[in-house]
Write an enzyme that holds these catalytic residues in place. Structure first.
Site, PDB file in Angstrom:
ATOM      1  N   CYS A  40       0.848  -1.191   0.000  1.00 39.84           N
ATOM      2  CA  CYS A  40       0.000   0.000   0.000  1.00 39.84           C
ATOM      3  C   CYS A  40       0.881   1.238   0.000  1.00 39.84           C
ATOM      4  CB  CYS A  40      -0.901  -0.018   1.235  1.00 39.84           C
ATOM      5  SG  CYS A  40      -1.988   1.408   1.383  1.00 39.84           S
ATOM      6  N   HIS A  52      -9.148  -3.371  -2.386  1.00 40.09           N
ATOM      7  CA  HIS A  52      -8.200  -2.569  -1.610  1.00 40.09           C
ATOM      8  C   HIS A  52      -8.674  -1.117  -1.507  1.00 40.09           C
ATOM      9  CE1 HIS A  52      -3.908  -1.684  -0.373  1.00 40.09           C
ATOM     10  NE2 HIS A  52      -4.314  -0.474  -0.724  1.00 40.09           N
ATOM     11  N   GLU A  53      -9.077  -0.529  -2.643  1.00 37.67           N
ATOM     12  CA  GLU A  53      -9.481   0.886  -2.637  1.00 37.67           C
ATOM     13  C   GLU A  53     -10.813   1.086  -1.927  1.00 37.67           C
ATOM     14  OE1 GLU A  53      -7.106   2.875  -3.224  1.00 37.67           O
ATOM     15  OE2 GLU A  53      -5.888   1.308  -4.126  1.00 37.67           O
ATOM     16  N   HIS A  78     -10.112   1.215   1.674  1.00 35.60           N
ATOM     17  CA  HIS A  78      -9.630   2.541   2.092  1.00 35.60           C
ATOM     18  C   HIS A  78     -10.797   3.484   2.345  1.00 35.60           C
ATOM     19  CE1 HIS A  78      -5.315   2.684   2.130  1.00 35.60           C
ATOM     20  NE2 HIS A  78      -5.212   2.151   0.922  1.00 35.60           N
TER      21      HIS A  78
END
Length: 164
Positions: A88, A130-131, A134
């Site tokens: 990351c 993953h995004e 976030h």
């Protein structure tokens, strides 16, 4: 439009759930900045909170395909999962095996108001998950198996950049 500095783990915005974009026109500059920031070599995705903006937007750069989603939602996760090496931009220098679905889709909006779905396997599926993590105030470290997480946090505490 400009390349923006990446916030590092320990910055409270990375653990804060983002807010939905209410007016798409207000996201124009943000989308441009995210696209420029993710276009740098070695970057697969950047979420708005990684550049200090608490709105639900991310950009991706997978195999030369550059794009973005505003107010994304994961709409499909395949049944098959695998432990895959993950890193990351907000946790530089650390790579650990996170459990991810091999296939994923996310639906969101473009600046013109059109609704689109991005689907993929491999790196695209990983980036979508993953995004979206976030934007929910999570990092890939939250997805690690307990033993792996313990190792990661030990490594993290030895990083000179770590703000925690």
């Amino acid at each position: 439009m400009s390349v923006r500095e990446i916030r590092l783990l320990g910055d409270p915005i990375l653990k804060t759930k983002t807010k939905p974009v209410r007016n798409l026109e207000d996201a124009r500059q943000l989308v441009g900045d995210l696209l420029e920031t993710v276009a740098l070599p070695g970057r697969a995705g950047v979420a708005a909170n990684q550049i200090g903006v608490g709105l639900s937007v991310f950009a991706y750069n997978i195999d030369g395909e550059l794009g973005y989603l505003i107010n994304p939602e994961i709409t499909f996760l395949g049944d098959d999962r695998e432990l895959i090496e993950e890193g990351c931009l907000s946790v530089p220098g650390l790579w650990h095996r996170a459990l991810r679905h091999k296939e994923a889709s996310a639906t969101g909006f473009q600046l013109d108001g059109s609704k689109i779905t991005i689907s993929g396997s491999g790196l695209m599926a990983q980036a979508l998950q993953h995004e979206c993590d976030h934007l929910a105030g999570k990092t890939y470290l939250d997805r690690l198996e307990p033993t792996e997480r313990k190792i990661a946090y030990k490594e993290l505490r030895s990083q000179k950049w770590f703000l925690g």
